[in-house]
Design a protein around this motif. Structure first.
Motif, PDB file in Angstrom:
ATOM      1  N   ILE A 186      39.891  34.700  29.018  1.00  0.00           N
ATOM      2  CA  ILE A 186      41.101  34.099  29.573  1.00  0.00           C
ATOM      3  C   ILE A 186      42.145  35.184  29.781  1.00  0.00           C
ATOM      4  N   VAL A 187      42.702  35.215  30.991  1.00  0.00           N
ATOM      5  CA  VAL A 187      43.787  36.140  31.309  1.00  0.00           C
ATOM      6  C   VAL A 187      44.969  35.294  31.752  1.00  0.00           C
ATOM      7  N   LEU A 188      46.086  35.470  31.077  1.00  0.00           N
ATOM      8  CA  LEU A 188      47.314  34.746  31.393  1.00  0.00           C
ATOM      9  C   LEU A 188      48.182  35.627  32.277  1.00  0.00           C
ATOM     10  N   ASP A 189      48.493  35.152  33.476  1.00  0.00           N
ATOM     11  CA  ASP A 189      49.317  35.911  34.410  1.00  0.00           C
ATOM     12  C   ASP A 189      50.748  35.985  33.887  1.00  0.00           C
ATOM     13  N   PRO A 190      51.336  37.178  33.824  1.00  0.00           N
ATOM     14  CA  PRO A 190      52.697  37.313  33.289  1.00  0.00           C
ATOM     15  C   PRO A 190      53.745  36.517  34.068  1.00  0.00           C
ATOM     16  N   SER A 191      53.467  36.161  35.325  1.00  0.00           N
ATOM     17  CA  SER A 191      54.441  35.406  36.119  1.00  0.00           C
ATOM     18  C   SER A 191      54.525  33.949  35.704  1.00  0.00           C
ATOM     19  N   GLY A 192      53.547  33.475  34.917  1.00  0.00           N
ATOM     20  CA  GLY A 192      53.511  32.078  34.524  1.00  0.00           C
ATOM     21  C   GLY A 192      53.004  31.173  35.624  1.00  0.00           C
ATOM     22  N   GLU A 193      52.467  31.756  36.698  1.00  0.00           N
ATOM     23  CA  GLU A 193      52.010  30.967  37.841  1.00  0.00           C
ATOM     24  C   GLU A 193      50.529  30.619  37.787  1.00  0.00           C
ATOM     25  N   LEU A 194      49.736  31.402  37.046  1.00  0.00           N
ATOM     26  CA  LEU A 194      48.302  31.118  37.034  1.00  0.00           C
ATOM     27  C   LEU A 194      47.633  31.589  35.764  1.00  0.00           C
ATOM     28  N   ILE A 195      46.436  31.072  35.573  1.00  0.00           N
ATOM     29  CA  ILE A 195      45.589  31.466  34.455  1.00  0.00           C
ATOM     30  C   ILE A 195      44.197  31.706  35.026  1.00  0.00           C
ATOM     31  N   GLU A 196      43.527  32.709  34.512  1.00  0.00           N
ATOM     32  CA  GLU A 196      42.161  33.004  34.948  1.00  0.00           C
ATOM     33  C   GLU A 196      41.223  32.751  33.784  1.00  0.00           C
ATOM     34  N   ILE A 197      40.209  31.909  34.005  1.00  0.00           N
ATOM     35  CA  ILE A 197      39.231  31.573  32.971  1.00  0.00           C
ATOM     36  C   ILE A 197      37.856  31.968  33.474  1.00  0.00           C
TER      37      ILE A 197
END
Length: 135
Positions: free
Chosen positions: A116-127
């Motif tokens: 899981i990578v959390l985008d610092p912009s708070g706009e998306l998450i990658e799973i």
């Protein structure tokens, strides 16, 4: 969000300024919770930590993604008025500037934890390479 028997919960926090955030995971009295080792890097902006969760004769890993402090403490569970039992609560505390992402996954024993990578912009998450947008 659920994938292959894994349950994923993501909190993407938007806004501006400096904030203190607390996220609580409340467990039923019959659920056993134990910390598992230290943390390891899980992505560019995330730190991954694990907890062992046991209930219903099965074992799961609770894997957390994101910065912050974790405290496991005793609490109460009340199924009905006037009746209470001891239970556990995991409190996740973080302080800093928004936007921010926090996530955790319940992973069945023997399965691999998702990447899981959390985008610092708070706009998306990658799973596991799949991008989910939160507009």
């Amino acid at each position: 969000l659920r994938t292959d028997g894994i349950w994923i919960v993501a909190d993407l926090l938007k806004g501006r300024g400096h904030h203190r955030v607390e996220s609580f995971i409340h467990f039923h009295p019959r659920v056993r919770v134990h910390a598992v080792g230290g943390g390891r890097e899980a992505g560019e902006t995330a730190r991954q930590r694990s907890w062992q969760i046991e209930f219903g004769g099965k074992t799961y890993s609770l894997v957390t993604y994101g910065e912050g402090e974790f405290n496991l403490f005793e609490s109460w569970y009340s199924e009905e008025f006037g009746k209470r039992e001891g239970s556990k609560v995991l409190r996740w505390t973080w302080e800093g500037s928004f936007p921010k992402g926090m996530a955790y996954a319940f992973v069945p024993e023997g399965a691999s934890a998702p990447r899981i990578v959390l985008d610092p912009s708070g706009e998306l998450i990658e799973i596991d390479g799949h991008r989910l947008s939160f507009h």
